[in-house]
Scaffold this motif. Structure first.
Motif, mmCIF file in Angstrom:
data_model
loop_
_atom_site.group_PDB
_atom_site.id
_atom_site.type_symbol
_atom_site.label_atom_id
_atom_site.label_comp_id
_atom_site.label_asym_id
_atom_site.label_seq_id
_atom_site.Cartn_x
_atom_site.Cartn_y
_atom_site.Cartn_z
ATOM 1 N N SER A 103 50.811 47.953 38.917
ATOM 2 C CA SER A 103 50.003 48.575 37.871
ATOM 3 C C SER A 103 48.882 49.451 38.422
ATOM 4 O O SER A 103 48.193 50.137 37.671
ATOM 5 C CB SER A 103 49.387 47.489 36.985
ATOM 6 O OG SER A 103 48.501 46.683 37.753
ATOM 7 N N GLU A 105 46.357 48.065 39.969
ATOM 8 C CA GLU A 105 45.214 47.160 40.088
ATOM 9 C C GLU A 105 45.176 46.519 41.473
ATOM 10 O O GLU A 105 46.185 46.469 42.180
ATOM 11 C CB GLU A 105 45.293 46.081 39.012
ATOM 12 C CG GLU A 105 45.216 46.639 37.585
ATOM 13 C CD GLU A 105 45.459 45.571 36.545
ATOM 14 O OE1 GLU A 105 44.633 45.456 35.620
ATOM 15 O OE2 GLU A 105 46.465 44.851 36.662
ATOM 16 N N GLY A 118 40.607 45.579 37.759
ATOM 17 C CA GLY A 118 41.124 46.663 36.945
ATOM 18 C C GLY A 118 41.040 48.032 37.595
ATOM 19 O O GLY A 118 40.429 48.232 38.651
ATOM 20 N N THR A 119 41.633 48.998 36.929
ATOM 21 C CA THR A 119 41.631 50.394 37.353
ATOM 22 C C THR A 119 40.487 51.132 36.654
ATOM 23 O O THR A 119 39.859 50.601 35.735
ATOM 24 C CB THR A 119 42.974 51.046 37.016
ATOM 25 O OG1 THR A 119 43.241 50.857 35.618
ATOM 26 C CG2 THR A 119 44.102 50.423 37.819
ATOM 27 N N GLY A 121 37.908 52.812 34.370
ATOM 28 C CA GLY A 121 37.768 52.804 32.921
ATOM 29 C C GLY A 121 38.201 51.515 32.254
ATOM 30 O O GLY A 121 37.986 51.337 31.054
ATOM 31 N N LYS A 122 38.789 50.607 33.009
ATOM 32 C CA LYS A 122 39.273 49.335 32.453
ATOM 33 C C LYS A 122 38.311 48.192 32.802
ATOM 34 O O LYS A 122 37.339 48.376 33.526
ATOM 35 C CB LYS A 122 40.671 49.025 33.003
ATOM 36 C CG LYS A 122 41.707 50.105 32.727
ATOM 37 C CD LYS A 122 41.976 50.273 31.246
ATOM 38 C CE LYS A 122 43.082 51.297 30.998
ATOM 39 N NZ LYS A 122 43.349 51.492 29.555
ATOM 40 N N ALA A 123 38.611 47.013 32.260
ATOM 41 C CA ALA A 123 37.803 45.835 32.560
ATOM 42 C C ALA A 123 37.774 45.595 34.069
ATOM 43 O O ALA A 123 38.778 45.795 34.759
ATOM 44 C CB ALA A 123 38.364 44.612 31.848
ATOM 45 N N GLN A 124 36.610 45.180 34.569
ATOM 46 C CA GLN A 124 36.493 44.981 36.008
ATOM 47 C C GLN A 124 37.418 43.877 36.505
ATOM 48 O O GLN A 124 38.044 44.010 37.562
ATOM 49 C CB GLN A 124 35.039 44.668 36.371
ATOM 50 C CG GLN A 124 34.102 45.854 36.190
ATOM 51 C CD GLN A 124 32.697 45.559 36.678
ATOM 52 O OE1 GLN A 124 32.322 44.408 36.911
ATOM 53 N NE2 GLN A 124 31.895 46.596 36.831
ATOM 54 N N SER A 126 40.695 41.699 35.507
ATOM 55 C CA SER A 126 41.815 41.593 34.549
ATOM 56 C C SER A 126 42.249 40.148 34.364
ATOM 57 O O SER A 126 42.423 39.691 33.228
ATOM 58 C CB SER A 126 43.000 42.432 35.026
ATOM 59 O OG SER A 126 42.677 43.802 35.051
ATOM 60 N N SER A 137 42.526 38.943 30.762
ATOM 61 C CA SER A 137 41.452 39.920 30.589
ATOM 62 C C SER A 137 40.791 39.816 29.219
ATOM 63 O O SER A 137 39.588 40.061 29.081
ATOM 64 C CB SER A 137 41.997 41.337 30.798
ATOM 65 O OG SER A 137 43.034 41.617 29.870
ATOM 66 N N SER A 138 41.568 39.456 28.206
ATOM 67 C CA SER A 138 40.996 39.336 26.863
ATOM 68 C C SER A 138 39.993 38.186 26.765
ATOM 69 O O SER A 138 39.187 38.131 25.832
ATOM 70 C CB SER A 138 42.111 39.123 25.838
ATOM 71 O OG SER A 138 42.866 37.965 26.172
ATOM 72 N N TYR A 156 32.513 48.606 32.972
ATOM 73 C CA TYR A 156 33.934 48.777 33.279
ATOM 74 C C TYR A 156 34.057 49.361 34.682
ATOM 75 O O TYR A 156 33.065 49.792 35.278
ATOM 76 C CB TYR A 156 34.597 49.699 32.259
ATOM 77 C CG TYR A 156 34.573 49.155 30.847
ATOM 78 C CD1 TYR A 156 35.605 48.353 30.372
ATOM 79 C CD2 TYR A 156 33.501 49.415 29.991
ATOM 80 C CE1 TYR A 156 35.579 47.828 29.089
ATOM 81 C CE2 TYR A 156 33.466 48.901 28.704
ATOM 82 C CZ TYR A 156 34.507 48.108 28.257
ATOM 83 O OH TYR A 156 34.475 47.595 26.978
#
Length: 769
Positions: A103, A105, A118-119, A121-124, A126, A137-138, A156
């Motif tokens: 992915s 990551e 994360g990548t 712009g995404k959550a630090q 996952s 991550s949620s 992020y």
């Protein structure tokens, strides 16, 4: 071969414990290409290790080698290891791994705990996995901060992704930078997040630095214009700021808890537990600190502060590092949520100045649920106070990385004085204060209308601590360095400003830390470099470089190029900082920038016969301690570049100090020459000036002229015994109320040590206890 020592740290065995040590080498001793062949071993085995060169000499050989290794530290025993080449080999072990998955990551796997990062712009984070548990991550709400209106902004992954600072078999160290982002797309404060993971470890270390880079909302009307006078006498509290109302990290744990707990421990372990359906919460406030008995040096240990979620098979623990020292802090467990409040939303809003940062550090620990409580506390206390190793004093001396202030010649009464000299000082606790101290002398003079003036680690307190650590191997000096430099990197170092000559520099001692002016006489880099050598944290090296760049611009201002118009310490500290950076980085720009300063000093002595300066304006005063700062800077230049005119200037100024400022009836030096302030002064910086003259000439009579001053400081004016009383200033400030501020030790320790070493060499001290 270097000897590495760890003092007794606990009652339990710590096998394969992640530790580190910074090993000094003399020039030419270890080639950079040979560093990988160095191993750590004892009589029993060779230990898994990871090496990083953190400093080199100009010829490319290693000055400092940072070694992270997995040590077997036995219960209730000191441990000794050796660093050298060996024919023996490391036994097979599970290393920490860093890889990029499909992915895009990053996957960090310690062999016990793994997490996916994360990548852009995404959550630090996952996912986090430990045995059968996987936190998605949620369920991981990354660090979120809150503004004056209570609006949340989450961190992020930055647009450049994760930078790999270190990758190896023992330690992985990654970092990302960016802006906190709200749900509506607005931003607030910059951030820097770093994550460190060790081979075989059941914890992950997270440090999140928040940085106020917001522009001022209103025009400033009363800002100060840079002048020499304002370096320490005028404070501008009309600076831009934002209100911080919260900083949180949340985990949602889907499985049902068996119990929940909050763990604290200083003298004794204390666990407060509730059942699965109950909530538990604890806040650390200023009142908590006042009401908590503690006789420990707070830089070393105050208490643990951790929240634990206990499931049927797994414990998840969030531990806030040095929470009591950096209050306010809070922990809460409710339903399936673990809330780590690095700044509690329930607390009063905090005035957060422009350009100031704060690092919020915590650990996520994962264990089996049947882990005995005493062993859980042992883990938490080890995270709070990890083993600290040091090479021997002889290794430092042989490497030559310090001057004669690191010596094996002891005069016992003086050694006893030195411990008291460093330890007996006021200390601050609180979100923006820990690692710094108020200076009562400045307050008493009326500089601040009774408000605390924070010393901002003036005179490079961290480097003083480093010298004491090298001299003694006592771990508390290491902890002093860690706390003071972290404070520097967060609060006293200007990360952003709309004012000229501010960004990338340190503020002078001042009210609220940032109300002073960045001037050359209050810029220090050696403590930052020491910290980098000890930890490998690039932020410290980056700060030192930024200060160097700022100094290169500051010293071009006309005010700093006019002989006799300002105090000689201004250019002196600039010389010392620039030369330290030249020595560290081998960058000729720093040495070249020193040459105009050197010429100003030479011309100054030719024009006035010495380095006199206006004080008051109608009087050309001789102020030995300010002259001394210039002398040390000029002497440092002389040792690198030579020059008979430089040597002549040094001796001209020192001879003038001896002739005009030594009171023969008292056999000690004046603090300042002007009749109105000719009081007996405890500033011992002049002692190093005498040592410099001795070094240049071989004339022992220079040392003899300092014996009265040496006795006045070390025998006749002992500092008070360490004071554990605490004073609450406000909701954000608690002070260890020792009657002596830090300035006395900070300005005089290294000068005193250099004189002490030379006096011992010449047999001048009156007796050997």
């Amino acid at each position: 071969m270097k000897t590495v020592q760890y003092e007794i740290v606990g009652r339990y065995d710590h096998m394969a414990e992640p530790v580190r040590v910074s090993v000094p080498y003399r020039k030419g001793e270890l080639k950079a290409s040979d560093a990988a062949s160095i191993e750590v071993f004892d009589d029993a085995k060779v230990y898994p290790s990871q090496k990083k060169i953190v400093s080199c000499y100009g010829d490319g050989s290693v000055r400092y080698l940072l070694v992270n290794f997995l040590a077997d530290i036995k219960a209730n025993r000191a441990s000794t290891f050796y660093v050298d080449r060996t024919e023996r080999r490391v036994e097979k072990f599970t290393s920490v791994s860093l890889s990029r998955i499909e992915s895009g990551e990053l996957l960090i796997d310690t062999g016990v705990v793994s997490l996916v990062l994360g990548t852009p712009g995404k959550a630090q984070i996952s996912t986090i996995s430990y045995k059968s548990m996987k936190i998605e991550s949620s369920d991981i709400e990354g660090m979120t901060i809150y503004d004056a209106a209570g609006k949340g902004y989450r961190a992020y992954v930055g647009s450049s992704g994760w930078d790999v600072i270190e990758e190896g078999p023992v330690r992985t160290f990654v970092r990302t930078r960016g802006r906190h982002l709200s749900e509506d797309g607005s931003t607030f404060f910059d951030y820097e997040t770093s994550i460190i993971a060790y081979a075989g470890s059941d914890y992950i270390r997270i440090a999140h630095q928040i940085i106020n880079t917001e522009k001022s909302r209103t025009e400033r009307k009363n800002h100060l214009t840079l002048t020499n006078e304002q370096a320490g006498l005028k404070y501008d509290t009309n600076y831009p700021y934002e209100m911080l109302t919260g900083a949180e990290f949340r985990l949602h744990l889907a499985d049902r808890a068996v119990s929940k707990g909050i763990y604290t421990s200083s003298f004794n372990n204390h666990a407060e537990s509730v059942g699965a359906d109950e909530a538990i919460e604890k806040v650390i406030s200023a009142d908590t600190i006042i009401d908590t008995a503690n006789e420990m040096f707070p830089e070393v240990l105050f208490s643990t502060f951790a929240a634990g979620w206990k499931g049927e098979k797994v414990n998840v623990v969030g531990s806030l590092y040095q929470a009591y020292q950096n209050f306010p802090k809070a922990l809460k467990m409710d339903d399936d949520e673990m809330l780590l409040s690095l700044y509690p939303r329930s607390y009063a809003p905090l005035k957060f100045p422009q350009g100031v940062a704060k690092t919020l550090r915590f650990d996520l620990l994962f264990t089996d649920s049947d882990l005995a409580e005493n062993l859980l506390f042992d883990k938490l206390l080890t995270l709070e106070m990890p083993p600290v190793g040091t090479v021997t004093t002889r290794d430092y001396i042989d490497a030559g990385v310090f001057g004669c202030e690191v010596s094996e010649l002891y005069h016992y009464p003086t050694e006893r004085f030195l411990y008291r000299f460093i330890d007996s000082r006021a200390k601050g606790l609180g979100f923006l204060h820990f690692g710094d101290c108020p200076e009562w002398e400045y307050v008493k003079q009326g500089r601040s209308k009774g408000r605390d003036i924070w010393i901002n680690n003036e005179y490079d307190m961290p480097h003083n601590f480093m010298v004491m650590f090298a001299r003694t191997g006592d771990r508390r000096y290491f902890d002093y360095i860690m706390a003071s430099v972290r404070h520097w990197m967060d609060v006293d170092f200007c990360h952003f400003s709309e004012e000229p000559y501010h960004k990338g520099l340190l503020y002078t001692h001042s009210v609220e830390h940032v109300s002073g002016q960045p001037v050359p006489s209050h810029q220090w880099v050696e403590g930052f470099l020491d910290y980098y050598h000890l930890t490998g944290d690039p932020s410290a090296l980056e700060a030192a470089k930024a200060i160097g760049e700022g100094l290169l611009e500051l010293i071009k201002l006309p005010i700093y190029n006019r002989p006799g118009q300002i105090e000689p310490r201004e250019q002196g500290w600039a010389l010392r900082g620039l030369l330290a950076l030249y020595t560290e980085l081998d960058d000729e720009r720093y040495l070249e920038a020193c040459r105009p300063i050197v010429q100003t000093y030479i011309k100054w002595a030719e024009l006035f016969g010495s380095w006199t300066s206006p004080y008051p304006d109608n009087y050309l005063d001789r102020v030995p301690f300010m002259m001394h700062v210039g002398l040390v800077g000029l002497h440092s230049y002389y040792k690198l570049a030579g020059g008979e005119d430089v040597k002549k200037t040094l001796l001209t100024v020192i001879d003038d100090i001896v002739r005009e400022c030594l009171n023969p009836r008292l056999n000690m030096f004046l603090g300042k020459m002007h009749p109105s302030i000719r009081f007996q002064n405890l500033n011992g910086m002049v002692l190093e000036s005498l040592e410099i003259a001795y070094e240049l000439t071989g004339d022992v009579s220079y040392l003899r002229k300092g014996l009265g001053m040496f006795s006045w400081m070390t025998v006749e004016n002992q500092p008070p015994i360490y004071d554990f009383s605490k004073l609450k200033r406000d909701d954000f400030t608690v002070i260890y109320n020792c009657p002596v501020g830090p300035k006395r030790a900070a300005q005089s320790l290294i000068p005193l040590l250099r004189y002490y070493s030379a006096a011992m060499k010449e047999g001048l001290l009156p007796y050997q206890d």
